[in-house]
Design a protein around this motif. Structure first.
Motif, PDB file in Angstrom:
ATOM      1  N   GLU A  31       0.824  -1.212   0.000  1.00 34.71           N
ATOM      2  CA  GLU A  31       0.000   0.000   0.000  1.00 34.71           C
ATOM      3  C   GLU A  31       0.857   1.261   0.000  1.00 34.71           C
ATOM      4  OE1 GLU A  31      -3.146   0.189  -0.514  1.00 34.71           O
ATOM      5  OE2 GLU A  31      -3.583  -1.961  -0.408  1.00 34.71           O
ATOM      6  N   ASN A  35       1.165   4.048  -2.979  1.00 39.97           N
ATOM      7  CA  ASN A  35       0.885   5.475  -2.772  1.00 39.97           C
ATOM      8  C   ASN A  35       2.014   6.328  -3.325  1.00 39.97           C
ATOM      9  OD1 ASN A  35      -1.594   5.204  -1.603  1.00 39.97           O
ATOM     10  ND2 ASN A  35      -0.859   5.330   0.515  1.00 39.97           N
ATOM     11  N   LYS A  81      -7.895  10.468  -5.218  1.00 39.75           N
ATOM     12  CA  LYS A  81      -7.784   9.805  -6.513  1.00 39.75           C
ATOM     13  C   LYS A  81      -9.092   9.601  -7.257  1.00 39.75           C
ATOM     14  CE  LYS A  81      -3.698   8.003  -4.462  1.00 39.75           C
ATOM     15  NZ  LYS A  81      -2.982   6.882  -3.887  1.00 39.75           N
ATOM     16  N   GLY A  95      -4.038   3.255  -6.083  1.00 42.84           N
ATOM     17  CA  GLY A  95      -5.024   3.294  -4.999  1.00 42.84           C
ATOM     18  C   GLY A  95      -6.263   4.046  -5.442  1.00 42.84           C
ATOM     19  N   ALA A 100      -6.273   2.672   2.908  1.00 42.31           N
ATOM     20  CA  ALA A 100      -5.035   2.025   3.339  1.00 42.31           C
ATOM     21  C   ALA A 100      -4.394   2.738   4.525  1.00 42.31           C
ATOM     22  CB  ALA A 100      -4.058   1.935   2.178  1.00 42.31           C
TER      23      ALA A 100
END
Ligand code: ADP
Ligand code: MG
Length: 559
Positions: A31, A35, A81, A95, A100
């Motif tokens: 994760e 990112n 996002k 993501g 997360a």
């Protein structure tokens, strides 16, 4: 009476969600690195201590966050996002769920240091999801997220984690995979203070493949480039002679996300056709770009599985593309399915056909049985009124398996006069290193001599030198798949023995060997079956043979 039903606290909700998104240190690393990729970093550094359970630190030189964004980033469903459900079908980033950081923060002590270009940076300290300290720091553009004492507040989850070395190997594999998906980014992995992986960006896919998958993969590779409308497939296929027993060497990226997608993996295999045998899997590194609305990545919390629209179309694109790429060179070794000529004579050996008058070289299975013929790896024994058909391959499998279980085999491991080297991919090397002790217990002696090569100094007696590489990688990946499961220690030995013995694929047995095997078989715990349950012998009564002929003549008349 108070209500029995209550809405859970945010802390509880986050911890439940965390169970889906982050179930291991490797998933945390995944994760955080994703990112950083989404933040358009050009270099990402991952540091882990104690397999990540003690510390995970991921630093990037990406766009960073302003203070308000940083404060929001650890809230659940906070994401930069996507803006609406509609956007879910056009995801272009790694993501998009915005859970997360919230999930990781809820099960660890976290520190975020982040700064946008030319701005004063922010430092946040978070415990169990709560911000406990906010400060300002100076740093260059980018973000560093440090995860301390992962799962410290969820002891049950912590207990289920694998040994640090095993997690280390898993993270190594993960970072290697991520780097294959993003050759434009540089990656550095430091485990317990030692740099274990370092690739500079930006580089081409080919260069990245060389660094990560090793020279060997590239040497025999088949480049693949295929486009049909908006579907573009690109990458490299491994040679059909360089195969693996499982799918660890398969790298399929869909819009740069590593996915496992059975339909497409099968389609690739289909493209290889009969060039590889059924139980083997090819190596490949493929990037598929498709319009984002053809793939639904919102079906799995860790996004490792995807759902495809136009599955059939993609399936056919894949198998055609693979077939075309492989057709470039025609001198490919093909697996031949032609039946061997029926031949009762055994070359360079005394013939074993002695029905009426047994000669001096009589073989006895049990008291009353006698060998009437040997055909390939099958023995025909007459036992009273019936005929026994013995599969020496299955017998051999059983005998070696039990030898390994009782550690008889390693007692006579063979030291090599001339040790040789096997080249592996760096990922495979890391796995072998993790399981070296268990592998050596079977009679191998290995020494790491480079990051992707082992010197082989001893091998078990049933193994051929040219098979060592395949067996060792097979064993390591079998163990890798096995760790973390329950009863690992207990079943490990049996599993290893099974895998190792499965490699004893001797096809030809001399008369003496056949005799010895039959003798050894009697001493095994289950002489009638191989460890995989295949029969070692089949009995035909006189009647059964008669019926067989009757059935055939009936079929002949009917047709
Ligand atoms: P998601 O990635 O699904 O959006 P996350 O919880 O992983 O959710 O991250 C939340 C938000 O925090 C991201 O949308 C992004 O805006 C920001 N963020 C997280 N990590 C970084 C990073 N390394 N650099 C810049 N922004 C980041
Ligand atoms: Mg994310």
């Amino acid at each position: 009476m108070p209500n029995r039903i209550q809405i859970l606290s945010d802390e509880a909700i986050n911890q439940i969600a965390a169970g889906e998104v982050v179930d291991s240190p490797a998933s945390v690393v995944k994760e955080l690195v994703e990112n950083a990729i989404d933040a358009e970093a050009s270099k990402i550094t991952i540091e882990i201590v104690g397999g990540g359970l003690k510390l995970i630190r991921v630093s990037d030189d990406g766009m960073g966050m302003g203070r308000d964004d940083a404060l929001l980033s650890i809230q659940r469903h906070a994401t930069s996002k996507i803006r609406s459900a509609h956007d879910l079908f056009h995801v272009k980033t790694q993501g998009f769920r915005g859970e997360a950081l919230a999930a990781i923060a809820s099960v660890s002590k976290m520190e975020i240091v982040t700064a946008e270009e030319g701005q004063l940076g922010t430092k946040l300290q978070i415990e169990k999801g709560e911000i406990v300290k906010i400060g300002s720091v100076a740093r260059t553009r980018g973000t560093t997220i440090e995860v301390d004492s992962l799962f410290y507040c969820v002891p049950a989850r912590k207990r289920f984690q694998k040994a640090a070395a095993a997690i280390g190997a898993e993270i190594f594999r993960l970072v290697s995979n991520l780097s294959l998906g993003h050759p434009e980014v540089g990656f550095e992995l430091i485990s317990n203070g030692q740099r274990s992986l370092f690739v500079m960006g930006p580089s081409s896919l080919e260069e990245r493949a060389r660094e990560i998958l090793g020279q060997e993969f590239l040497a025999g590779k088949f480049p693949l480039e295929f486009a049909e409308g908006e579907i573009v497939l690109k990458g490299f296929l491994g040679s059909p002679t360089n195969v693996r027993p499982n799918r660890t060497g398969q790298h399929l990226f869909i819009n740069r996300r590593l996915v496992s997608c059975q339909v497409l993996q099968e389609a690739i295999r289909e493209g290889y056709g009969t060039r590889i045998d059924d139980k083997r899997h090819p190596l490949f590194l493929l990037h598929l770009s498709i319009p984002s609305d053809l793939v639904d990545v919102n079906v799995h919390p860790q996004k490792t599985q995807v759902r495809l629209r136009e599955e059939e179309l993609l399936r056919s694109v894949f198998s055609r593309a693979v077939e075309k790429a492989l057709a470039v060179r025609s001198e490919m070794p093909r697996v031949s399915f032609a039946p061997r000529a029926f031949d009762f004579s055994v070359e360079q050996e005394a013939p074993l056909v002695f029905n009426e008058e047994p000669v001096e070289q009589e073989l006895h299975f049990e008291q009353e049985s006698q060998v009437v013929a040997k055909f390939s790896h099958y023995l025909f024994l007459q036992e009273g009124e019936s005929l026994e058909l013995v599969d020496l391959k299955a017998v051999h499998f059983r005998v070696i398996f039990e030898g390994l279980l009782q550690e008889k085999q390693c007692a006579d491991k063979q030291m090599l006069l001339i040790p040789f080297t096997i080249g592996l991919t760096p990922v495979e090397s890391a796995m072998v290193l993790t399981h070296q002790e268990a592998i050596e217990a079977l009679g191998f002696e290995l020494r790491l001599i480079a990051k992707d090569a082992f010197m082989v100094r001893a091998i078990p007696p049933f193994v051929k030198e040219e098979e060592v590489k395949q067996i060792v990688t097979y064993l390591a990946s079998a163990l890798q798949d096995f760790i973390g499961k329950r009863d690992y220690e207990k079943e490990r030995r049996e599993r290893l023995a099974l895998v190792a013995a499965g490699f004893a694929k001797k096809e030809q047995f001399s008369n003496d060997e056949a005799l010895l095997l039959l003798k050894q078989l009697k001493e095994t715990s289950s002489p009638f079956h191989s460890p995989k349950g295949e029969p070692t012998r089949i009995t035909f009564s006189y009647e059964a043979i008669q019926n067989l002929f009757k059935a055939h003549s009936k079929a002949a008349k009917e047709s």
